[in-house]
Design a protein around this motif. Structure first.
Motif, PDB file in Angstrom:
ATOM      1  N   ARG A   1     -15.413  39.282  50.335  1.00 49.69           N
ATOM      2  CA  ARG A   1     -16.736  39.405  49.745  1.00 49.69           C
ATOM      3  C   ARG A   1     -16.722  40.266  48.491  1.00 49.69           C
ATOM      4  O   ARG A   1     -17.745  40.765  48.051  1.00 49.69           O
ATOM      5  CB  ARG A   1     -17.712  40.020  50.763  1.00 49.69           C
ATOM      6  N   GLU A   2     -15.557  40.502  47.942  1.00 54.73           N
ATOM      7  CA  GLU A   2     -15.534  41.327  46.733  1.00 54.73           C
ATOM      8  C   GLU A   2     -16.224  40.565  45.617  1.00 54.73           C
ATOM      9  O   GLU A   2     -16.086  39.345  45.514  1.00 54.73           O
ATOM     10  CB  GLU A   2     -14.097  41.732  46.335  1.00 54.73           C
ATOM     11  N   SER A   3     -17.027  41.273  44.860  1.00 60.33           N
ATOM     12  CA  SER A   3     -17.821  40.581  43.866  1.00 60.33           C
ATOM     13  C   SER A   3     -17.359  40.907  42.447  1.00 60.33           C
ATOM     14  O   SER A   3     -17.381  42.052  42.031  1.00 60.33           O
ATOM     15  CB  SER A   3     -19.283  40.981  44.025  1.00 60.33           C
ATOM     16  N   THR A   4     -16.962  39.887  41.750  1.00 58.35           N
ATOM     17  CA  THR A   4     -16.674  40.111  40.342  1.00 58.35           C
ATOM     18  C   THR A   4     -17.974  39.926  39.555  1.00 58.35           C
ATOM     19  O   THR A   4     -18.063  40.296  38.403  1.00 58.35           O
ATOM     20  CB  THR A   4     -15.625  39.101  39.829  1.00 58.35           C
ATOM     21  N   GLY A   5     -18.970  39.342  40.223  1.00 56.09           N
ATOM     22  CA  GLY A   5     -20.292  39.218  39.612  1.00 56.09           C
ATOM     23  C   GLY A   5     -20.303  38.487  38.280  1.00 56.09           C
ATOM     24  O   GLY A   5     -21.106  38.788  37.404  1.00 56.09           O
ATOM     25  N   SER A   6     -19.436  37.509  38.142  1.00 60.72           N
ATOM     26  CA  SER A   6     -19.369  36.821  36.851  1.00 60.72           C
ATOM     27  C   SER A   6     -20.647  36.046  36.551  1.00 60.72           C
ATOM     28  O   SER A   6     -20.916  35.703  35.408  1.00 60.72           O
ATOM     29  CB  SER A   6     -18.164  35.892  36.807  1.00 60.72           C
ATOM     30  N   LYS A   7     -21.443  35.777  37.581  1.00 59.51           N
ATOM     31  CA  LYS A   7     -22.659  35.013  37.312  1.00 59.51           C
ATOM     32  C   LYS A   7     -23.655  35.816  36.473  1.00 59.51           C
ATOM     33  O   LYS A   7     -24.425  35.255  35.709  1.00 59.51           O
ATOM     34  CB  LYS A   7     -23.294  34.542  38.619  1.00 59.51           C
ATOM     35  N   ASN A   8     -23.608  37.130  36.634  1.00 57.48           N
ATOM     36  CA  ASN A   8     -24.508  37.942  35.818  1.00 57.48           C
ATOM     37  C   ASN A   8     -24.140  37.868  34.341  1.00 57.48           C
ATOM     38  O   ASN A   8     -25.009  37.867  33.473  1.00 57.48           O
ATOM     39  CB  ASN A   8     -24.496  39.395  36.290  1.00 57.48           C
TER      40      ASN A   8
ATOM     41  N   ALA B   1     -22.716  35.255  33.024  1.00 54.06           N
ATOM     42  CA  ALA B   1     -23.133  33.906  32.625  1.00 54.06           C
ATOM     43  C   ALA B   1     -24.615  33.871  32.289  1.00 54.06           C
ATOM     44  O   ALA B   1     -25.031  33.314  31.269  1.00 54.06           O
ATOM     45  CB  ALA B   1     -22.820  32.920  33.751  1.00 54.06           C
ATOM     46  N   LYS B   2     -25.416  34.489  33.153  1.00 58.84           N
ATOM     47  CA  LYS B   2     -26.865  34.479  32.949  1.00 58.84           C
ATOM     48  C   LYS B   2     -27.261  35.171  31.653  1.00 58.84           C
ATOM     49  O   LYS B   2     -28.106  34.690  30.900  1.00 58.84           O
ATOM     50  CB  LYS B   2     -27.546  35.201  34.123  1.00 58.84           C
TER      51      LYS B   2
END
Lengths: 91, 264
Positions: A11-18, A20-21
Motif C-alpha cells: 500500500r505504499e503510495s507514490t501518489g503519482s495521481k496527484n 497528474a491532476k
C-alpha cells in the motif's frame, strides 16, 4: 510500524495521481482558453476601447497572451503608451 | 424515430471502437434495432472487432456516393437479431464523405433503427466533423491518463461548440488497485476535471482482448467484470437508473489480511 506494514502489503503510495491532476489542471486552463483564438482577439479589442479613453496607445504593438508557469496561468498584456490624454479632454 | 449517438474521444486507442461494438450488441440484446456506423474511413476496424470482416460488400462511401443503396451495404449480425453494421471504406480517405452527406445518412437510418451509433475516428479534423454532423447525442470515452483526459476535454469543448450539448462520459480501462494506492486518477478526480455526466466505468479486463481476438463482444460474456460494466451502461442508455458497480475485485489472502489490520 504502520508504514512498514503498508509497504509489506503493497500500500505504499507514490501518489503519482496527484501530480497528474495538478499538471492536467494547468494544461487545461491553457487549452480551454485556446479553444477559440477569437477570444483573445475580442478581449484585445475591448481592452483598446477602454484604455483609449484614458491614453493614446500603440494598437499595432499591443500584445495580449496567456502565460503559465508551474504555479499559475496569468493574462499578460503589453500595451505601449504613446501619449497620455489631458484630464480635461476626458469625455 | 431513432436516436443518433456518436462515440468519440479525441485520442486514439482509448476504446471507442470496442465501446461502440459493445453498446451496439448490448442494445440489440435488449431487442432494439441498432445500426453501427464506422465513420473511421481509411482505417476501418469496427468490422473486425465485431467479427464481420468477411461479409463486407459495400461500404459507407458507396452509400453516400450513390453506388448502392443503404440496405445493400448493411451487414446483419447473425448472432444477435437487430444488430447491423455499416462498414467504413478502407481504400478512401476521410474527405470522401462530407458533413451534409453524413447528416442525410443519419436521417435515413434513424427512420429504420431505434439506435444509430457512430464510431468516430481519432483526431479533431474532417473525420471528427463528419462523424458528429448527424448526431443528437455524444458519448466521450477516455482512460484515466493525462493525455486521454486532456484530449477528452478538448473534444467536449468542440462538441459543445457544435451544439452537441451534454455529452456523457465513459471511463475505460479503470484499474481500482492503482487508484487505491494513489497512482491513478479516481472516478471522482475525472468527474472533477471534466465536469460532465458519467455514463459508466469499465474496468481494465483481459477478457476484452480475448473476446475481441475472436470477433466477439465482452458484453455477452456473463462472467466478466467489463461485460457487466457494458451491460450496465446499456441499461443506462435505455433510461434505467443503474448504480455504478463495485470495482473492488480482490478477495485473496492479502486483501483479507489488509482488511484485518485496517489497511482496507
Amino acid at each position: 510500524m504502520l508504514e512498514f506494514l503498508s509497504r509489506v502489503f503493497g500500500r505504499e503510495s507514490t501518489g503519482s495521481k496527484n501530480v497528474a491532476k495538478e499538471r492536467l489542471r494547468l494544461v487545461l486552463v491553457h487549452d480551454r482558453a485556446n479553444v477559440s483564438p477569437d477570444l483573445l482577439s475580442s478581449l484585445k479589442n475591448d481592452l483598446i476601447k477602454v484604455i483609449s479613453n484614458y491614453m493614446e496607445i500603440d494598437e499595432q504593438a499591443l500584445e495580449v497572451s496567456l502565460d503559465s508557469n508551474d504555479q499559475q496561468v496569468a493574462l499578460v498584456a503589453n500595451i505601449p503608451v504613446k501619449r497620455m490624454k489631458r484630464a480635461k479632454s476626458l469625455a | 424515430m431513432g436516436e443518433v449517438i456518436v462515440v468519440t474521444s479525441g485520442k486514439g486507442g482509448v476504446g471507442k471502437t470496442t465501446t461502440t461494438a459493445n453498446l451496439g450488441m448490448g442494445l440489440a440484446s435488449h431487442g432494439k434495432k441498432v445500426c453501427l456506423v464506422d465513420a473511421d474511413i481509411g482505417l476501418r476496424n469496427l468490422d473486425v472487432v465485431l467479427g464481420l470482416e468477411n461479409r463486407i460488400v459495400f461500404d459507407i462511401v458507396d452509400v453516400t456516393s450513390g453506388v448502392c443503396r443503404i440496405r445493400q451495404a448493411l451487414i446483419k449480425d447473425k448472432r444477435c437479431e437487430g444488430l447491423h453494421l455499416l462498414p467504413a471504406a478502407q481504400t478512401k480517405d476521410k474527405t470522401a464523405v462530407n458533413p451534409d452527406q453524413m447528416k442525410e445518412l443519419c436521417e435515413e437510418l434513424r427512420k429504420e433503427f431505434d439506435y444509430v451509433i457512430i464510431d468516430c475516428p481519432a483526431g479533431i479534423e474532417q473525420g471528427f466533423k463528419n462523424a458528429i454532423a448527424g448526431a443528437d447525442k455524444a458519448i466521450v470515452v477516455t482512460t484515466p491518463e493525462v493525455s486521454a483526459v486532456r484530449d477528452a476535454d478538448r473534444i467536449i469543448g468542440l462538441l459543445e461548440a457544435a451544439e452537441l450539448r451534454e455529452p456523457k462520459l465513459i471511463i475505460n480501462r479503470y484499474r481500482p488497485k492503482m487508484v487505491n494506492r494513489g497512482d491513478m486518477m479516481s472516478i471522482d478526480d475525472m468527474n472533477e476535471i471534466l465536469a460532465i455526466d458519467l455514463l459508466g466505468v469499465v474496468p481494465e479486463d483481459e477478457q476484452v482482448v480475448v473476446t475481441t481476438n475472436k470477433g466477439e463482444t465482452v458484453v455477452r460474456d456473463e462472467k466478466s467484470q467489463s461485460g457487466q460494466a457494458y451491460r450496465n451502461i446499456t441499461r443506462r442508455i435505455l433510461g434505467e437508473n443503474v448504480p455504478l458497480m463495485n470495482l473492488e475485485e480482490q478477495s485473496g489472502l492479502f486483501s483479507a489480511l489488509r482488511k484485518m489490520i485496517g489497511l482496507k
